[in-house]
Design an enzyme around this catalytic site. Structure first.
Site, PDB file in Angstrom:
ATOM      1  N   GLY A 101      -5.809   5.598   0.229  1.00 45.43           N
ATOM      2  CA  GLY A 101      -6.867   5.903   0.841  1.00 45.43           C
ATOM      3  C   GLY A 101      -8.141   5.271   0.394  1.00 45.43           C
ATOM      4  O   GLY A 101      -7.757   4.080  -0.155  1.00 45.43           O
ATOM      5  N   SER A 141      -4.723   2.107  -5.025  1.00 41.37           N
ATOM      6  CA  SER A 141      -4.982   0.870  -4.177  1.00 41.37           C
ATOM      7  C   SER A 141      -5.465   1.468  -2.814  1.00 41.37           C
ATOM      8  O   SER A 141      -5.264   2.599  -2.569  1.00 41.37           O
ATOM      9  CB  SER A 141      -3.863  -0.096  -4.113  1.00 41.37           C
ATOM     10  N   LYS A 142      -5.480   0.595  -1.887  1.00 39.85           N
ATOM     11  CA  LYS A 142      -5.932   1.114  -0.640  1.00 39.85           C
ATOM     12  C   LYS A 142      -4.891   1.830   0.156  1.00 39.85           C
ATOM     13  O   LYS A 142      -5.287   2.968   0.812  1.00 39.85           O
ATOM     14  CB  LYS A 142      -6.204  -0.216   0.490  1.00 39.85           C
ATOM     15  N   ARG A 143      -3.548   1.866  -0.419  1.00 42.86           N
ATOM     16  CA  ARG A 143      -2.585   2.565   0.271  1.00 42.86           C
ATOM     17  C   ARG A 143      -2.653   4.055   0.251  1.00 42.86           C
ATOM     18  O   ARG A 143      -2.413   4.802   0.823  1.00 42.86           O
ATOM     19  CB  ARG A 143      -1.198   2.418  -0.342  1.00 42.86           C
TER      20      ARG A 143
END
Ligand code: GLU
Length: 515
Positions: free
Chosen positions: A259, A255-257
């Site tokens: 990158g 997920s965006k966490r």
């Protein structure tokens, strides 16, 4: 029968790396077997429709070099390839009528409020949620007719059979079974007449003669509904291949966490399509040996469904960087300059959007950094217009040291500016030593007036100074020379970079420090 696969994204947003992996597998598999890869846009969910999404897909896939044999932009025997257009063309109507006529589907007239009430009741009583019957599954034809005559809105649902085992033979996971009593009756046609994903996708897979469905494993929970649909029609289902989930370094779903997840963000960071596809293909698939850097043809040759693994595939950013750097080192300076030019053209065409960097990716500070890196790259391209040969030499030297195409901007910067900015720590450490002015003057006088310089001449001059002045180790000679010329203590080989800078730049740069 020839292999036919499809990539069937719903245009709801950006194209993420998980979807890229699916389409890379589709592409490799189709090419390996001389089959066809089809692009189908699944845009029947108008509430989630995003008008910019399809162009994002097309731009991303074009950047990645994925070509389709059939699709909305290339046409083909099964056009149209957008489901909303297929609906308009009436393609789904006879099929839903067939299911209604054979009793495999039925109309249900619940209002949204009634459905909410049903769900709440199920939740409170800890029952499985979903439509397992309600009033309409077993309604009489008269009841249905009356409700229709009253003009009540209705949906059409699939009648999942009771007391049956639904079976799918998944290529990766083998046989998967579901008790049909645990599967609720999915909507096939919504109240507004639009088909749902379940219905449109499966009808299209059949009509488009899809042989293999490759998709993410998040679709396994929908698979029994798809099996039941194929059974209801009496159609032979395609072969299903549910690809493992992609996880980040911490083992959690990517997920965006972790990158960037948008594919074009990797393009904007200077990753090239070949290495990105190479890297992505190795998430959850293995060629059966320990090869990691693979050319496209090699990937096509090696690709086999048997190499797909059921366990989660890890997105290892370090590996992506390594593959990209490795490929950069295998390219000629001309090829690299051309790749940088393409990248910049895409940036100018606004394929990348730098407007804002979200807080969780570093926010404004990160944005400033990215913009500065791009500005350096643009300066390199500008310089190449007036002195292409020089820029190619710079690229050749820095090629050994960079990871991405964007890195070339900052890496080459000291070559291209009049006066490189000196790192204060480097200055403090090396430039105040007593011998430095003399050293730089000697080198300037020996090298700065020549027509041209070779690497050997530069090396000879540095060594001669060291020998004549009693330096046993080259450090105190080499480091101040490098700081004077580049402003830094690290970089490509000193003698090589001196030769590339050439006599006039050496003269100017040494003179700055002589005073
Ligand atoms: N339209 C679905 C999606 O957005 C495709 C699922 C499938 O491949 O069956 O991912």
């Amino acid at each position: 029968m020839s292999v036919r696969v499809r990539f069937a994204p719903s245009p709801t947003g950006l194209l993420h790396v998980g979807a890229l992996r699916t389409v890379v597998f589709d592409d490799l598999f189709a090419r390996k077997h001389g089959g066809q890869n089809i692009l189908r846009i699944e845009d029947t969910d108008r509430t989630r429709y995003n008008p910019d999404s399809e162009s994002e897909f097309v731009e991303t896939l074009a950047w990645a070099g994925i070509e389709f044999d059939e699709g909305p932009h290339v046409g083909g025997p099964h056009a149209p390839y957008r489901q909303s257009e297929r609906k308009e063309a009436g393609i789904y109507t006879p099929w839903v009528e067939q299911l209604l006529a054979t009793g495999h589907a039925y109309r249900a007239f619940e209002t949204p409020d009634e459905l909410t009430e049903m769900r709440e009741y199920q939740q409170i009583n800890k029952l499985p949620t979903g439509y397992f019957g309600g009033k309409w599954r077993d309604a009489t034809p008269e009841e249905v007719e009356t409700a229709a005559a009253e003009g009540k809105p209705s949906v059409i649902r699939l009648r999942i059979p009771r007391d049956k085992t639904l079976v799918m033979d998944d290529v990766i996971r083998g046989r998967i079974e579901w008790d049909s009593n645990t599967i609720d009756d999915p909507v096939l046609i919504k109240a507004d007449g639009m088909p749902t994903y379940h219905f449109a996708a499966m009808v299209d897979d059949h009509l488009m003669e899809i042989t293999h469905v490759l998709r993410g494993e998040e679709w396994i929970s929908s698979a029994p509904k798809h099996v039941a649909l194929f059974d209801a029609f009496g159609w032979k289902p395609p072969i299903f291949v549910h690809c493992p989930v992609i996880v980040g370094a911490d083992g959690k779903k990517l997920s965006k966490r972790h990158g960037a997840t948008r594919v074009l963000d990797y393009a904007a960071q200077g990753f090239m399509p070949g290495p990105l596809k190479n890297f992505i293909a190795l998430i959850g698939w293995s060629p059966g040996d320990d090869r990691e850097v693979m050319a496209e043809d090699e990937l096509v040759q090696a690709f086999a469904l048997e190499g797909l693994q059921p366990s989660p595939g890890r997105f290892d950013f370090e590996k992506l960087k390594w593959i990209n750097g490795h490929v950069i080192r295998s390219m000629s300076p001309e090829e690299l300059l051309a790749a940088i030019q393409t990248l910049s053209q895409l940036a100018h065409a606004k394929i990348y959007h730098f407007a804002e960097v979200p807080e969780d990716e570093g926010g404004a500070a990160e944005q400033t950094k990215r913009m500065a890196r791009w500005a350096s790259l643009e300066r390199l391209l500008e310089y190449a217009e007036s002195d292409r040969a020089y820029v190619l030499q710079c690229i050749e030297l820095e090629r050994e040291r960079v990871t991405t195409l964007v890195d070339f901007g900052e890496a080459c910067e000291f070559f291209l500016v009049e006066e490189p900015v000196a790192d204060p720590k480097a200055v403090e450490k090396w430039m105040s030593q007593e011998h430095v002015p003399g050293l730089l003057m000697t080198l300037r006088d020996r090298l700065g007036g020549q027509e041209e310089l070779t690497v050997q001449e530069c090396e000879a001059a540095v060594r001669a100074y060291a020998a004549a002045n009693g330096f046993e180790k080259l450090g105190p000679v080499v480091h101040p020379t490098r700081v004077a010329l580049t402003g830094k203590t690290v970089g490509p080989g000193l003698f090589e970079l001196m030769a590339v800078l050439g006599p006039q730049r050496l003269y100017k740069r040494f003179s700055r420090w002589i005073g």
